[in-house]
Design a protein around this motif. Structure first.
Motif: not given
Lengths: 95, 363
Positions: A93-95, A84-91
């Motif tokens: 992957d632009a999901g 779920i890293r992509g759900l954070f601004i630091t992620g």
């Protein structure tokens, strides 16, 4: 192929129809098997439901929804935590 | 109107029906309230809620049958003003605040409500989440100036002894909501509190939560809220309430409360995992606030309001049905990302009823 189609269907519920044009209770909409159970299962399901209607356990009008069993435990898994890293601004992957 | 009586059955969904009745002015009759139970009828906290609603309104008539298994409500106008109410120790103040928060913006006079009792429990939103999350959701609809929840004393179960003060401004109309961009989580906030136990418990919960969250973003602030002496209520207890806010202002929240024989670290981890579960569900609105948002959308100005949320909870499904009975409004509920088979998020939209606060004193 039919199984695949019906699983697709159960994933994509027609919410408008379920909410406004069905006699199912909210619990049946969320947890009830609608399409791919055979008759016997449906019978079993309704009997249990009726029993629980008059059972002693009180369904509280709660502000907080209870978590399903295992829903929290699964977060012990490192892979899921990473997923779920992509759900954070630091992620990245632009999901 | 003679046709304005609506009939429901059962004790479930009582609060939302009372709220919808008072807002719409429609009379309701609720029967079959626990008829099969060995202790039939309304519970003490439900009676208490009815009394509270009687006091924040003017001219409300409530009739309860002798057995307590049926009630009739003829709503009056929402009057607001200063009200003090003692909540029974069978439910936390959250149980009482949730419906009041839905009504208060439409009062005649700004509400200044003091509630005493249990401030945090397993069943209802704690005062910390109500303050940080629920009130933020009201701001989306233009209800903001003077909106405040003060936690004066904390009260853990079973003894209670807490006290909160809820201040709510009045509005003429609520704004139409258009909230479909969930954004990305940019910060995490939390309130950890421990009363009548070792104050270190609070820090231990924070440490445990950080052990999971530190990997995601640097902007994490978990605050240890200390209450001492009189202000800490009558029973020992501790809890971690935690929330995540996105770049577009979407907020998701979770909390975990002390249990006998469970270490503070495990409570901290439980709250954190619950938060991740909520974040993973996605959408612009927290699951626990679906009904509040949908209600305000119904009451919004005569325009199409839209909001992206996760799948409805059982409570939300019944709420949508009840809204149709009271206001005649149906929502359109469609997939948010029809092309993505993994996504279960939905866009809820409806045409606002243009509800105007007729109780408001013209000044």
């Amino acid at each position: 192929a039919q199984a695949l189609a019906s699983s697709q269907e159960s994933k994509r519920k027609n919410w408008i129809k379920l909410i406004y044009n069905s006699d199912l209770t909210p619990e049946e909409i969320l947890h009830g098997e609608t399409k791919d159970t055979d008759e016997e299962d449906v019978d079993d399901f309704f009997t249990i439901k009726r029993k629980s209607d008059v059972s002693e356990t009180e369904v509280l009008d709660m502000g907080k929804e209870a978590y399903e069993e295992g829903e929290l435990e699964k977060w012990e898994d490192e892979e899921l935590l990473e997923s779920i890293r992509g759900l954070f601004i630091t992620g990245q992957d632009a999901g | 109107m003679s046709s304005s009586l609506l009939t429901f059955s059962g004790h479930q969904y009582l609060r939302q029906r009372l709220v919808l009745s008072i807002l719409s002015g429609k009379h309701i009759r609720i029967d079959k309230i626990r008829p099969e139970d060995k202790n039939p009828g309304l519970r003490d906290y439900e009676i208490s809620l009815l009394r509270l609603l009687e006091r924040v309104t003017n001219g409300t008539i409530i009739e309860i049958s002798v057995t307590g298994t049926a009630l009739l409500l003829r709503p009056g106008v929402i009057s607001g003003g200063t009200v003090v109410h003692e909540c029974p120790l069978t439910r936390s103040v959250g149980y009482f605040l949730e419906p009041v928060i839905m009504l208060a913006p439409f009062s005649k006079k700004p509400l200044n409500l003091t509630l005493t009792g249990i401030t945090t429990d397993e069943n209802d939103l704690s005062v910390d989440l109500l303050r940080t999350v629920t009130l933020s959701h009201l701001q989306l609809f233009g209800i903001s100036d003077g909106l405040e929840l003060r936690i004066k004393k904390r009260g853990a179960a079973p003894g209670g002894g807490g006290e909160v003060q809820f201040l709510c401004p009045i509005v003429k109309q609520v704004k139409t909501l258009n909230f479909v961009e969930p954004g990305k989580i940019k910060r995490i906030r939390g309130i950890s509190h421990a009363v009548r136990v070792n104050p270190q418990f609070s820090n231990r919960m924070i440490e445990a939560a950080r052990s999971i969250l530190n990997r995601y973003i640097p902007d994490i602030y978990l605050y240890s809220d200390v209450y001492k002496g009189e202000e800490s209520g009558k029973s020992p207890g501790y809890a971690l309430s935690i929330l995540a806010e996105s770049t577009t202002g979407a907020i998701h929240c979770a909390e975990a409360i002390s249990q006998a024989g469970v270490a503070p670290e495990d409570i901290g981890l439980k709250a954190t995992r619950a938060l991740l579960s909520e974040i993973n569900r996605g959408g612009c609105v927290d699951r626990r606030h679906q009904t509040l948002i949908l209600l305000m959308m119904v009451l919004g100005s005569e325009d199409v309001g839209r909001c992206r949320m996760s799948e409805p909870t059982a409570k939300t499904i019944q709420f949508l049905r009840d809204v149709q009975s009271f206001f005649g409004t149906s929502f359109k509920v469609v997939q948010a990302d029809p092309s993505d088979p993994e996504s279960s998020q939905l866009v809820y939209s409806c045409y606002g009823t243009g509800y105007v606060n007729a109780n408001r004193t013209l000044a």
